[in-house]
Design a protein around this motif. Structure first.
Motif, short mmCIF file in Angstrom:
data_model
loop_
_atom_site.label_atom_id
_atom_site.label_comp_id
_atom_site.label_asym_id
_atom_site.label_seq_id
_atom_site.Cartn_x
_atom_site.Cartn_y
_atom_site.Cartn_z
N ASP A 85 0.84 -1.19 0.00
CA ASP A 85 0.00 0.00 0.00
C ASP A 85 0.88 1.25 0.00
O ASP A 85 2.11 1.18 0.06
CB ASP A 85 -0.95 0.00 1.20
CG ASP A 85 -0.22 -0.07 2.53
OD1 ASP A 85 0.98 0.33 2.59
OD2 ASP A 85 -0.83 -0.50 3.53
N GLU A 86 0.24 2.44 -0.07
CA GLU A 86 0.99 3.68 -0.19
C GLU A 86 1.86 3.95 1.03
O GLU A 86 2.96 4.49 0.92
CB GLU A 86 0.03 4.85 -0.42
CG GLU A 86 -0.63 4.82 -1.79
CD GLU A 86 -1.49 6.04 -2.03
OE1 GLU A 86 -1.62 6.87 -1.10
OE2 GLU A 86 -2.03 6.17 -3.15
N GLU A 87 1.39 3.56 2.20
CA GLU A 87 2.17 3.76 3.42
C GLU A 87 3.46 2.93 3.37
O GLU A 87 4.54 3.42 3.70
CB GLU A 87 1.35 3.39 4.65
CG GLU A 87 2.08 3.64 5.96
CD GLU A 87 1.23 3.31 7.17
OE1 GLU A 87 1.72 3.49 8.30
OE2 GLU A 87 0.07 2.88 6.98
N THR A 88 3.34 1.68 2.95
CA THR A 88 4.51 0.81 2.84
C THR A 88 5.48 1.34 1.79
O THR A 88 6.70 1.33 1.98
CB THR A 88 4.09 -0.62 2.48
OG1 THR A 88 3.19 -1.11 3.47
CG2 THR A 88 5.30 -1.54 2.39
N LEU A 299 3.65 15.56 -11.53
CA LEU A 299 3.43 15.46 -12.98
C LEU A 299 2.37 14.42 -13.32
O LEU A 299 1.61 14.59 -14.27
CB LEU A 299 4.75 15.11 -13.67
CG LEU A 299 5.85 16.18 -13.63
CD1 LEU A 299 7.15 15.63 -14.17
CD2 LEU A 299 5.42 17.42 -14.41
N SER A 300 2.33 13.36 -12.52
CA SER A 300 1.38 12.30 -12.79
C SER A 300 -0.02 12.61 -12.26
O SER A 300 -1.01 12.46 -12.97
CB SER A 300 1.89 10.99 -12.18
OG SER A 300 0.94 9.96 -12.30
N LYS A 301 -0.10 13.05 -11.00
CA LYS A 301 -1.40 13.23 -10.35
C LYS A 301 -2.07 14.55 -10.66
O LYS A 301 -3.30 14.63 -10.69
CB LYS A 301 -1.23 13.08 -8.83
CG LYS A 301 -0.64 11.76 -8.37
CD LYS A 301 -1.56 10.60 -8.68
CE LYS A 301 -1.00 9.30 -8.11
NZ LYS A 301 -1.86 8.13 -8.44
N ILE A 302 -1.27 15.59 -10.89
CA ILE A 302 -1.85 16.91 -11.14
C ILE A 302 -1.92 17.23 -12.63
O ILE A 302 -2.97 17.60 -13.15
CB ILE A 302 -1.06 18.01 -10.39
CG1 ILE A 302 -1.11 17.76 -8.89
CG2 ILE A 302 -1.60 19.39 -10.73
CD1 ILE A 302 -2.50 17.78 -8.30
N ASN A 432 -1.79 14.01 1.03
CA ASN A 432 -2.36 12.69 1.23
C ASN A 432 -3.88 12.72 1.03
O ASN A 432 -4.62 13.33 1.80
CB ASN A 432 -2.04 12.19 2.64
CG ASN A 432 -2.50 10.76 2.85
OD1 ASN A 432 -2.57 9.97 1.91
ND2 ASN A 432 -2.83 10.42 4.09
N GLY A 433 -4.33 12.09 -0.04
CA GLY A 433 -5.75 12.07 -0.35
C GLY A 433 -6.27 13.40 -0.86
O GLY A 433 -7.48 13.57 -1.02
N GLN A 435 -4.94 15.44 -3.79
CA GLN A 435 -4.11 15.80 -4.94
C GLN A 435 -4.80 16.94 -5.70
O GLN A 435 -5.39 16.75 -6.76
CB GLN A 435 -3.90 14.58 -5.83
CG GLN A 435 -3.06 13.48 -5.22
CD GLN A 435 -1.57 13.85 -5.18
OE1 GLN A 435 -1.16 14.86 -5.71
NE2 GLN A 435 -0.79 13.01 -4.53
N THR A 436 -4.71 18.13 -5.12
CA THR A 436 -5.38 19.30 -5.70
C THR A 436 -4.37 20.42 -5.93
O THR A 436 -3.29 20.44 -5.34
CB THR A 436 -6.48 19.81 -4.78
OG1 THR A 436 -5.91 20.25 -3.54
CG2 THR A 436 -7.52 18.72 -4.51
N LEU A 437 -4.77 21.36 -6.75
CA LEU A 437 -3.90 22.50 -7.05
C LEU A 437 -3.61 23.33 -5.80
O LEU A 437 -2.49 23.79 -5.59
CB LEU A 437 -4.55 23.38 -8.12
CG LEU A 437 -4.69 22.77 -9.52
CD1 LEU A 437 -5.54 23.67 -10.40
CD2 LEU A 437 -3.33 22.53 -10.15
N SER A 438 -4.63 23.52 -4.96
CA SER A 438 -4.45 24.35 -3.77
C SER A 438 -3.49 23.70 -2.77
O SER A 438 -2.69 24.40 -2.12
CB SER A 438 -5.79 24.62 -3.10
OG SER A 438 -6.43 23.41 -2.73
N GLN A 439 -3.54 22.38 -2.61
CA GLN A 439 -2.63 21.71 -1.68
C GLN A 439 -1.19 21.76 -2.21
O GLN A 439 -0.25 21.97 -1.45
CB GLN A 439 -3.06 20.27 -1.46
CG GLN A 439 -4.34 20.12 -0.67
CD GLN A 439 -4.25 20.76 0.70
OE1 GLN A 439 -4.91 21.77 0.96
NE2 GLN A 439 -3.43 20.21 1.58
N TRP A 440 -1.03 21.59 -3.50
CA TRP A 440 0.31 21.68 -4.07
C TRP A 440 0.83 23.11 -4.02
O TRP A 440 2.04 23.34 -3.91
CB TRP A 440 0.33 21.15 -5.49
CG TRP A 440 0.52 19.67 -5.53
CD1 TRP A 440 -0.43 18.71 -5.65
CD2 TRP A 440 1.77 18.98 -5.40
NE1 TRP A 440 0.13 17.45 -5.62
CE2 TRP A 440 1.48 17.59 -5.46
CE3 TRP A 440 3.09 19.37 -5.24
CZ2 TRP A 440 2.47 16.61 -5.38
CZ3 TRP A 440 4.08 18.40 -5.14
CH2 TRP A 440 3.77 17.04 -5.21
#
Length: 561
Positions: A85-88, A299-302, A432-433, A435-440
């Motif tokens: 998982d993502e944590e691991t 690059l991938s998520k946004i 974490n959870g 993936q938005t422009l404002s968080q980045w």
């Protein structure tokens, strides 16, 4: 070896290769892990990516993301071997830095005691060995794989601090900034190679192939390292006398091998200029590790680039960072050598260009929305500006105390590389959870702020002057006199002493050559009648003999040129 190639350039090439290999091993997992891990399909309750581009009303969260091209939903083929998982995955990616931070100071100090030859080269070998064992460890258990990555980091941690010990021995003050910028440009080159080749190798032969090839090449590096590398010019069997004399005379070294001096730990740890240098490194490290670990995700998520495009674009900024580091390293050295600006002024200027340029590009990204072309250009610009730091105070700790270059590098890089733990962790918490422009935007604002604040601290407290704690106990007048008497020579740049000359018959000791080389002021001991009688202070066209004997009054005698 061809005598036409200066030995110190061969040393620089070996250091370049070592750091390039280190970064190949450091970065490879960030790309290979995509091929290693089995992706879990999206929960059907979550909106499909295509919903983002439908002509339907969108809520506030949907307006805070970029549209996803349809091709992005069809390009991924799930072939991963491990169900982590993502944590691991986060633990496996950060494991390297725990080992890396732990051995920085150890590597610097060991290089001072044992010599960098038996520290740096074996460090690359061990990092390669543990990388080679990584596929076996991963298939055994995820804990074994994490432990292996910690060991890769620990072996790598001794490399760069010991390299600075080599720089302080092999290169003159006039050369160090430019040579260091060339050597450290290998960071960008290694990153580019790793990001581009890891994906290709993983697709061509499976994810273990990247570990096998990179690990094997790093282990083989030990052969040319031990054949071509020597701790100091005095130990090198093929160096020309001209080159050796040039290095030793410029650095004020003696031909006698000296034991490693005791480290003035308290003075070093309480040195304000050193901490100013370290603070600048914190800003450099924060931005660097944020981009290194999170840029592929952004690059991938946004921006929704596919894996192959993301890998290529992630490596592109580091190519330009290598160019900027060499270019501005040379420019900084040239400006100082020509006398246009002082060393500390050069450090402040190029630190400022790096910090403000990097921060400005990151802030500008937050105003670009989803314009991927401009955003990629700004990302490239931010890392290129980041590389300009190597024309600034990147090797400032060598200026402050070259006798303890390994130790101060270890301290500096322990703090700098701890950003490899903190920066990705803070970024991970923020996105974490989400993936938005404002968080980045928050991620970019934090990086820009840290970059600015650390530059201000350096402007206030930074220095390029040798610090008192760098003075060795043996570097007093009596020790120098005994050394010169054994060699039968006078101080460098002065005429030979005529045996039997009395104080009243003291010969001229200020030559034009010595005065030109010591334009401001320099002090050196001058022996007469086999005893220490005085200190010569040279300035401009005259010299003053100040009696150094235990007398109540100081006698002075001015001698004309």
């Amino acid at each position: 070896m061809c005598s036409c190639i200066p030995a110190r350039y061969v040393v620089a090439a070996m250091c370049f290769s070592a750091i390039m290999l280190q970064y190949i091993l450091k970065v490879d997992l960030s790309v290979v892990i995509v091929a290693m891990v089995h992706s879990t399909p999206r929960n059907t309750s979550e909106p499909h990516n295509l919903d983002v581009i439908r002509m339907e009303p969108r809520n506030e969260d949907q307006l805070d993301v970029c549209p996803v091209p349809e091709v992005a939903n069809k390009s991924h083929i799930d072939t991963g071997e491990f169900d982590w998982d993502e944590e691991t995955q986060g633990y496996t990616l950060s494991a390297y830095y725990y080992g890396y931070v732990a051995t920085q100071l150890l590597g610097g100090r060991l290089s001072e005691i044992l010599g960098s030859k038996v520290v740096l080269g074996p460090g690359v070998f061990l990092a390669g060995l543990f990388t080679l064992l990584s596929p076996l460890a991963a298939r055994l258990h995820v804990a074994a794989f994490i432990a292996t990555r910690v060991l890769v980091g620990a072996a790598s941690g001794i490399i760069i601090p010991s390299m600075y010990n080599i720089l302080s021995k092999w290169f003159t003050v006039e050369e160090r900034t430019f040579i260091a910028s060339i050597v450290m440009s290998s960071i960008g080159i290694g990153t580019v190679i790793s990001m581009m080749l890891s994906g290709i190798l993983a697709e061509a032969g499976g994810w273990p192939v990247a570990f096998y090839i990179f690990g094997g090449v790093s282990m083989l590096f030990i052969v040319p390292w031990f054949l071509l590398m020597y701790n100091t010019p005095e130990e090198h069997p093929w160096i020309s006398d001209t080159e050796k004399d040039y290095i030793l005379s410029s650095n004020g070294e003696t031909s006698k091998k000296k034991a490693s001096p005791p480290v003035p730990w308290v003075a070093i740890f309480t040195s304000v200029p050193l901490w100013a240098h370290i603070s600048m490194g914190v800003g450099y490290g924060w931005v660097g590790y944020t981009m290194l670990s999170e840029l592929p995700t952004y690059l991938s998520k946004i921006l929704h680039f596919n894996l192959q495009a993301s890998g290529v674009l992630s490596s592109l900024p580091y190519f330009f960072a290598s160019l900027s580091s060499v270019t501005f390293g040379y420019l900084s050295q040239w400006l100082r050598t020509r006398g246009y600006i002082s060393k500390i002024t050069a450090y402040q200027i190029f630190n400022g260009i790096s910090a403000l340029g990097t921060g400005g590009c990151l802030v500008a990204i937050t105003f670009m929305g989803c314009n991927s072309t401009i955003i990629v250009a700004l990302l490239v610009g931010s890392i290129a500006m980041w590389g300009i730091y190597q024309g600034g105070s990147f090797i400032n700790h060598v200026d402050l105390g070259n006798n303890f270059a390994g130790t101060t590098a270890g301290i500096s890089y322990t703090v700098l590389n701890s950003m490899g733990i903190f920066a990705p962790s803070i970024t991970g918490i923020l996105i974490n959870g989400k993936q938005t422009l404002s968080q980045w935007a928050i991620v970019f604002y934090i990086s820009a702020t840290i970059s600015l604040v650390t530059w201000i601290l350096y402007m206030l407290f930074g220095s390029a002057d040798e610090q008192p704690w760098n003075k060795l106990p043996s570097e007093n007048g009596h020790e120098k006199f005994n050394r010169w008497r054994e060699k039968g020579n006078s101080p460098e740049g002065f005429p030979s002493r005529q045996k039997g000359t009395s104080l009243n018959g003291l010969p001229l000791v200020c030559s034009k050559e010595s005065l030109n080389r010591n334009q401001a002021k320099s002090q050196t001991v001058f022996p007469t009648n086999e005893v220490l009688v005085g200190v010569i202070t040279c300035h401009e066209a005259s010299c003053v003999l100040k009696n150094n004997l235990k007398q109540s009054a100081t006698k002075e005698r001015r001698c004309s040129q």
